[in-house]
Design an enzyme around this catalytic site. Structure first.
Site, short mmCIF file in Angstrom:
data_model
loop_
_atom_site.label_atom_id
_atom_site.label_comp_id
_atom_site.label_asym_id
_atom_site.label_seq_id
_atom_site.Cartn_x
_atom_site.Cartn_y
_atom_site.Cartn_z
N LYS A 168 0.84 -1.18 0.00
CA LYS A 168 0.00 0.00 0.00
C LYS A 168 0.88 1.24 0.00
O LYS A 168 2.02 1.13 0.44
CB LYS A 168 -0.95 -0.01 1.19
CG LYS A 168 -0.26 0.31 2.55
CD LYS A 168 -1.23 0.40 3.66
CE LYS A 168 -1.67 1.81 3.93
NZ LYS A 168 -0.72 2.61 4.71
N ASP A 197 -2.10 -5.61 2.87
CA ASP A 197 -2.46 -4.68 3.94
C ASP A 197 -2.05 -5.40 5.22
O ASP A 197 -2.67 -6.41 5.60
CB ASP A 197 -3.97 -4.41 3.95
CG ASP A 197 -4.35 -3.43 5.04
OD1 ASP A 197 -3.85 -3.58 6.17
OD2 ASP A 197 -5.15 -2.52 4.78
N HIS A 198 -0.99 -4.92 5.87
CA HIS A 198 -0.40 -5.75 6.93
C HIS A 198 -1.34 -5.96 8.11
O HIS A 198 -1.14 -6.87 8.90
CB HIS A 198 0.96 -5.19 7.36
CG HIS A 198 0.89 -3.99 8.26
ND1 HIS A 198 0.72 -2.72 7.78
CD2 HIS A 198 0.97 -3.87 9.60
CE1 HIS A 198 0.69 -1.88 8.79
NE2 HIS A 198 0.84 -2.54 9.91
N GLU A 236 -2.29 6.11 17.35
CA GLU A 236 -0.84 5.98 17.46
C GLU A 236 -0.29 7.11 18.32
O GLU A 236 -0.85 8.22 18.31
CB GLU A 236 -0.18 6.08 16.08
CG GLU A 236 -0.59 4.98 15.13
CD GLU A 236 0.12 5.13 13.80
OE1 GLU A 236 1.21 4.55 13.66
OE2 GLU A 236 -0.40 5.82 12.92
N ASP A 255 -3.79 7.18 4.31
CA ASP A 255 -2.79 6.31 4.92
C ASP A 255 -3.42 5.23 5.81
O ASP A 255 -2.93 4.10 5.84
CB ASP A 255 -1.84 7.19 5.77
CG ASP A 255 -0.63 6.42 6.29
OD1 ASP A 255 -0.08 5.62 5.52
OD2 ASP A 255 -0.26 6.62 7.46
N HIS A 260 -6.36 0.24 6.40
CA HIS A 260 -6.49 -0.54 7.63
C HIS A 260 -7.86 -0.41 8.30
O HIS A 260 -8.45 -1.39 8.72
CB HIS A 260 -5.42 -0.11 8.64
CG HIS A 260 -4.03 -0.10 8.08
ND1 HIS A 260 -3.58 -1.05 7.20
CD2 HIS A 260 -2.98 0.74 8.27
CE1 HIS A 260 -2.32 -0.80 6.88
NE2 HIS A 260 -1.93 0.29 7.52
N LYS A 359 -2.42 10.27 14.57
CA LYS A 359 -1.05 10.19 15.08
C LYS A 359 -0.93 11.12 16.28
O LYS A 359 -1.71 12.06 16.42
CB LYS A 359 -0.08 10.60 13.98
CG LYS A 359 -0.05 9.58 12.84
CD LYS A 359 1.24 9.62 12.06
CE LYS A 359 1.25 8.63 10.91
NZ LYS A 359 1.51 7.24 11.32
C1 BG6 Z 1 1.12 2.04 7.93
C2 BG6 Z 1 0.99 3.52 7.83
O1 BG6 Z 1 0.43 1.42 6.87
O2 BG6 Z 1 0.57 1.60 9.17
C3 BG6 Z 1 1.68 4.19 9.00
O3 BG6 Z 1 1.54 3.97 6.61
C4 BG6 Z 1 1.19 3.64 10.30
O4 BG6 Z 1 1.53 5.60 8.96
C5 BG6 Z 1 1.22 2.12 10.30
O5 BG6 Z 1 2.01 4.14 11.34
C6 BG6 Z 1 0.54 1.55 11.53
O6 BG6 Z 1 0.78 0.17 11.58
P1 BG6 Z 1 0.81 -0.59 12.98
O7 BG6 Z 1 0.96 -2.02 12.60
O8 BG6 Z 1 1.95 -0.02 13.75
O9 BG6 Z 1 -0.50 -0.27 13.63
#
Ligand code: BG6
Length: 506
Positions: A168, A197-198, A236, A255, A260, A359
């Site tokens: 992404k 999408d992790h 975050e 983002d 997500h 954030k």
């Molecule tokens: C990413 C975003 O895809 O996911 C980042 O680009 C974000 O901005 C991150 O910080 C959050 O991932 P996780 O796994 O830390 O919640």
């Protein structure tokens, strides 16, 4: 299976065949922080296939030794996959190779093809290939087109496979996502394409499906008859860090929400799929996105709030977004979004889904809260009883808790609100595992269930596009500021207060 530990030989399932991974953007941050450590973890658990090679491809000129050394240095500071075992790392590093080149240069792909053929022959790897695009998105189409031109996109035999993972952001609006899909599907078949999408690699996210469809007690309540509203928060404490330049072109809506947060929404709202396979699960998820009421100008004004972090305190004083490196001091880019979604289908009609991400918020927490209707009639003298809440802690402190009223000890019939908690750590031991490793493991085994399909990516962009349009048409409007370390701008609280509700702040 209480007591079973996560980090053991059987962490990654299925049998993998020998393969070569070609990692584009191999000298970049994402490769170093996430992708390579995930590959190491797979290799350390013998899950990357009996024989494998990883070929880094990037613009930076460096020798293979320098490439291995730079990844080794980076790996030492990565904690996500646990401590690195030096012996296993050395073995892993001996399978790392490097091919410098420009992403748009045809000659570089001819060199790559030659190198791949040599490696496959000398290491007896067969011809399974996985291309991983971990570059800036601007060069995705160049890479895909060049792979096509170099004849690298098709398997060389009926028994072998070629797959491509695309990071992404997949596009930056609906039009560019459609364009990218067109370019990709000109060269690859949809079944070769793994849009990552992790969040879908996180155990707690996948557990949403298990909780709902692997148990008998939740699903009957999972609808408008019992659910008052749903809240999804992805908060975050980090700021934009060194990504100011990228973030200026993205913002929280692109983002986090488009990807997500909408993934989480889909999994909370999805209908039971006929089977846990790529087609059935993705068909059902797509239907959710298509049922979310599309935004128009009025809805954006009423139901979407944006914000930008100002200086504040996260343990210690931290600068505001506009003071971050690479950020325009007059920037209007949002670092916070809250909104209300309505899902127009039989299950969810009239149940608001409140979503929120930001954030530099008060706490790092991704949490889903399902609030149920209050009991219809209270027979006790105590009239004010708290509604039941099911809280799914996606990260950190992974777990689930359910709150309910209980009689306080004593002669009075008085009700106290209590919670019953399940902690992943207590239940299953140390479950730290990289979401990237889970997804890579699925990809090398050909399982696309947890990856995005082209139509879903477009459906998610179709939802956020009107919001982007309204914001760009009102460019002169102020973006509400919130102090770093808070829960976002006041407007976000008002969004719920207007409807007699409050955010659940973990
Ligand atoms: C990413 C975003 O895809 O996911 C980042 O680009 C974000 O901005 C991150 O910080 C959050 O991932 P996780 O796994 O830390 O919640």
């Amino acid at each position: 299976m209480v007591g079973e530990t996560g980090r053991c030989g059987s962490v990654y399932g299925g049998v993998a065949e020998p393969c070569t991974v070609i990692l584009f953007g191999a000298s970049g941050d994402l490769a170093k922080r996430k992708v390579i450590p995930a590959m190491y973890d797979l290799a350390a658990h013998n899950a990357l296939g009996p024989r494998y090679a990883i070929v880094g491809f990037a613009r930076t000129a460096m020798t293979e030794d320098a490439f291995r050394a730079s990844l080794g240095e980076a790996a030492k500071t990565i904690s996500e996959v646990g401590p690195i075992d030096p012996k296993k790392w050395d073995e892993f590093a001996s399978n790392l190779y490097y091919c410098p080149g420009d992403y748009g240069n045809q000659e570089a792909y001819a060199q790559l093809a030659k190198r791949l053929a040599e490696l496959e022959a000398s290491k007896n790897l067969g011809s399974n290939r996985l291309f991983y695009l971990s570059t800036p998105p601007e060069v995705y189409s160049d890479i895909v087109e060049q792979l096509g031109r170099a004849g690298l996109a098709r398997p060389s035999s009926p028994e072998s496979w070629v797959r491509i993972i695309i990071e992404k952001p997949f596009g930056r609006d609906l039009a560019s996502a459609k364009e990218l899909n067109k370019i990709v599907l000109n060269v690859f078949d949809e079944k070769q394409v793994y849009r990552i999408d992790h969040y879908l690699g996180k155990d707690t996210v996948q557990n949403l499906l298990v909780l709902r469809f692997g148990n008998g007690i939740f699903e009957p309540l999972w609808n408008r008859n019992y659910v008052d509203h749903v809240q999804i928060t992805a908060a975050e404490t980090l700021g934009v860090e060194r990504r100011g330049g990228f973030y200026e072109t993205a913002g929280a809506l692109r983002d986090m929400i488009q990807s997500h947060v909408l993934q989480l929404t889909s999994l909370v709202a999805v209908e039971p799929p006929a089977a846990f396979d790529a087609t059935a699960v993705r068909n059902e998820k797509l239907k959710v996105l298509q049922s979310i009421r599309p935004f128009n100008l009025e809805m954006v004004a009423q139901s979407i709030v944006r914000g930008q972090y100002a200086p504040g305190k996260i343990g210690e004083p931290v600068p505001g977004y506009r003071d971050e490196p690479g950020v325009n001091p007059a920037s209007k880019t949002e670092t916070f979004v809250a909104g209300k979604l309505l899902i127009d289908n039989w299950r969810w009609a009239g149940v608001p889904f409140y979503i929120r991400t930001g954030k530099r918020l008060a706490k790092r927490s991704t949490v889903i809260m399902i609030q149920f209707h209050c009991a219809p009639h209270i027979v006790f003298r105590e009239r004010e009883v708290e509604p039941n809440r099911l809280v799914l802690n996606i990260q950190p402190d992974e777990g689930i808790s359910i709150s309910f009223g209980a009689k306080r000890p004593g002669t009075e019939m008085s009700i106290g609100n209590v919670t019953m908690d399940f902690s992943y750590r207590e239940g299953f031991g140390d479950t730290t595992r990289s979401a990237y490793a889970t997804l890579l493991n699925d990809c090398v085994r050909g399982d696309a269930t947890l990856f995005d399909r082209g139509d879903s990516v477009e459906a998610a962009w179709a939802l956020v596009d009107p919001i982007l349009d309204v914001w760009s048409a009102t460019r002169t409007a102020k973006v509400p500021q919130y102090p770093a370390g808070s829960w976002g701008p006041r407007e976000s609280d008002l969004l719920l207060e207007r409807e007699g509700r409050q955010w659940y702040n973990p």
